[in-house]
Design an enzyme around this catalytic site. Structure first.
Site, PDB file in Angstrom:
ATOM      1  N   ASN A 247     -13.068   5.783   0.356  1.00 46.35           N
ATOM      2  CA  ASN A 247     -12.928   4.961   1.563  1.00 46.35           C
ATOM      3  C   ASN A 247     -14.088   5.227   2.528  1.00 46.35           C
ATOM      4  O   ASN A 247     -14.323   4.445   3.446  1.00 46.35           O
ATOM      5  CB  ASN A 247     -11.613   5.275   2.277  1.00 46.35           C
ATOM      6  CG  ASN A 247     -10.395   4.743   1.531  1.00 46.35           C
ATOM      7  OD1 ASN A 247     -10.535   3.995   0.560  1.00 46.35           O
ATOM      8  ND2 ASN A 247      -9.217   5.129   1.971  1.00 46.35           N
TER       9      ASN A 247
ATOM     10  N   ASP B  49       0.821  -1.216   0.000  1.00 47.94           N
ATOM     11  CA  ASP B  49       0.000   0.000   0.000  1.00 47.94           C
ATOM     12  C   ASP B  49       0.858   1.271   0.000  1.00 47.94           C
ATOM     13  O   ASP B  49       1.800   1.390   0.781  1.00 47.94           O
ATOM     14  CB  ASP B  49      -0.909  -0.030   1.239  1.00 47.94           C
ATOM     15  CG  ASP B  49      -2.081   0.924   1.119  1.00 47.94           C
ATOM     16  OD1 ASP B  49      -1.871   2.088   0.731  1.00 47.94           O
ATOM     17  OD2 ASP B  49      -3.210   0.499   1.421  1.00 47.94           O
TER      18      ASP B  49
ATOM     19  N   THR C 292      -7.238   4.114  -1.205  1.00 44.29           N
ATOM     20  CA  THR C 292      -6.910   2.695  -1.105  1.00 44.29           C
ATOM     21  C   THR C 292      -7.999   1.741  -1.602  1.00 44.29           C
ATOM     22  O   THR C 292      -7.756   0.937  -2.514  1.00 44.29           O
ATOM     23  CB  THR C 292      -6.568   2.353   0.357  1.00 44.29           C
ATOM     24  OG1 THR C 292      -5.426   3.118   0.733  1.00 44.29           O
ATOM     25  CG2 THR C 292      -6.268   0.873   0.520  1.00 44.29           C
TER      26      THR C 292
END
Ligand SMILES: [Zn+2]
Length: 457
Positions: free
Chosen positions: A95, A38, A74
């Site tokens: 998110n 990540d 993400t």
């Protein structure tokens, strides 16, 4: 004519290696391991040392910049990698999300309702539904949720406290002894994102330490695959969801200065704020429009087409997009020293992609692809029929050994070669013409000379 043969051979020999068909290792079902670290910003590779990763790249391929999808967060980006879709099409648009119709909320800690994920079909579901194949996952976002009522055969429930070693042990165990065989596996790790947020990417000393740890994990991964005899036949992709940029307390945009909290519901804050007005939408928009010169304010219908971020109910009526390195805050909100989520045309937001295995060339580098191109590439490697997607297979063809692909140096060679052949043919034609049209007496004279020779002997 000998020269011409040689030229033709030279010309086409460059193309033959690119045309190699499937080799013997393809008699086993092709296998693919997809790994995400990540927040691995693309230029970390140029600015820090990665001995293990560089060895991996030396025997495989590297894409230096992967243009990811907007917003560069993400969950949305991990879902784009495994579906080949822009966020407006796969439905994981942030998110933090709110759905006005069902009144449902989504966040990192409340992501388990399949409702949010069912607008697309991720590759592990497609693979799972194939006869005699299964999928495995270690904490890749969405893999512990029954999407279209299907999870991977083997998966771990998400917990950030589980070590990389434990995730890797599970993945390699599933890849080596499962029946039906695991042909697609996905592995996720939270770093260097967490440290990037904490220190900011410009903190060289701390980032050097963190990135060395990442490189050691890659070393462990390769070592483990070799020990278990998986290395030669397994295709491994190492990539990431987004990059990271430096933020500062000198670069804050305070929404409370521009807008009453009672005027709107805040669905997401920074660097892309999602605003659901409680009062007249135009009134809220007008208050925000001149709030800061360091952010763009868009009504949903005016969001630029290049973001591919408009046609979904989960995208709110007004979004604010902060300039790179700027943070949108409320009076009381905290600041991270590094952040991502900004415009996906910023190179600081891009991750990289490296790949190794029987499907990939060795020692090939390419400047860029789009992150949505990864999905059709993975489907091709696994022999799966891709769902409709936003990726372009042509962008990744040069990475693959079984594809015919013209790279720039080859293209220049071919054009040059063809011109050379045409020139030679033209010259030959002119010479022949001259010979044929030469006056007869001259050739008779020559013949007579030749006839004389035996007499001399
Ligand atoms: Zn991330």
């Amino acid at each position: 004519t000998f020269n011409m043969k040689l030229l033709v051979i030279l010309l086409f020999s460059g193309l033959i290696p690119a045309c190699r068909g499937s080799n013997s290792s393809y008699s086993l079902p092709p296998k693919l391991l997809l790994v995400s670290f990540d927040g691995f910003r693309a230029d970390y590779l140029q600015n820090y040392e990665f001995p293990h990763l560089q060895n991996f790249i030396k025997e495989g391929v590297l894409v230096e910049h992967v243009k990811n999808v907007f917003i560069t967060k993400t969950f949305p980006n991990h879902y784009s990698i495994v579906t080949g879709l822009y966020e407006e099409s796969h439905g994981i648009v942030a998110n933090s999300m709110y759905d006005v119709i069902t009144k449902k909320y989504f966040s990192d800690f409340n992501d388990r309702d399949p409702f949010w994920w069912n607008e697309a079909v991720p590759i592990w579901v497609t693979n799972e539904l194939q006869e005699n194949r299964s999928s495995a996952a270690a904490m890749w976002p969405g893999t512990d949720i029954p999407i279209h009522n299907t999870t991977p055969s083997y998966f771990m429930n998400y917990s950030s406290s589980v070590s990389f070693k434990e995730r890797l042990n599970n993945i390699t165990m599933w890849l080596s002894n499962s029946n039906p065989p695991v042909t697609f596996a996905a592995l996720y790790w939270e770093e260097p994102d967490a440290s990037g947020h904490k220190y900011g990417p410009e903190d060289k000393e701390n980032m050097r330490r963190v990135l060395k740890e990442i490189d050691d994990l890659i070393g462990d991964l390769v070592h483990k695959l070799k020990m278990l005899g998986l290395w030669e036949n397994l295709n491994v992709i190492i990539t990431s969801d987004h990059g990271m940029t430096q933020c500062s307390k000198e670069r804050l945009i305070n929404l409370d200065i521009c807008l009453n909290r009672s005027d709107y519901t805040l669905i997401d804050l920074t660097p892309v704020a999602a605003i659901l007005p409680k009062i007249n939408k135009t009134e809220v928009y007008n208050k925000l429009k001149n709030c800061s010169s360091h952010m763009n304010v868009y009504l949903k219908e005016d969001i630029p087409a290049r973001f591919h971020y408009q046609h979904n109910d989960r995208i709110q009526p007004i979004i604010l997009v902060a300039d790179e390195g700027w943070t949108i805050v409320l009076n009381n909100s905290s600041l991270k020293l590094g952040d991502h989520g900004y415009d996906n045309s910023l190179s600081s937001m891009h991750p990289f992609l490296a790949a190794h295995g029987p499907a990939f060339h060795k020692g090939y580098k390419q400047c860029t692809i789009d992150s949505v191109d990864i999905y059709p590439m993975m489907c091709h490697i696994l022999g799966l029929k891709p769902h409709p997607n936003n990726g372009t297979f042509g962008h990744i063809q040069c990475l693959l050994v079984d594809q015919w692909c013209i790279r720039l140096p080859e293209a220049i060679g071919i054009v040059f070669g063809v011109l050379l052949i045409l020139t030679i043919l033209t010259c030959l034609f002119i010479i022949m013409q001259n010979r044929l049209s030469a006056p007869q007496p001259f050739s008779r004279l020559q013949l007579q000379e030749d006839d004389d020779d035996p007499l001399i002997d």
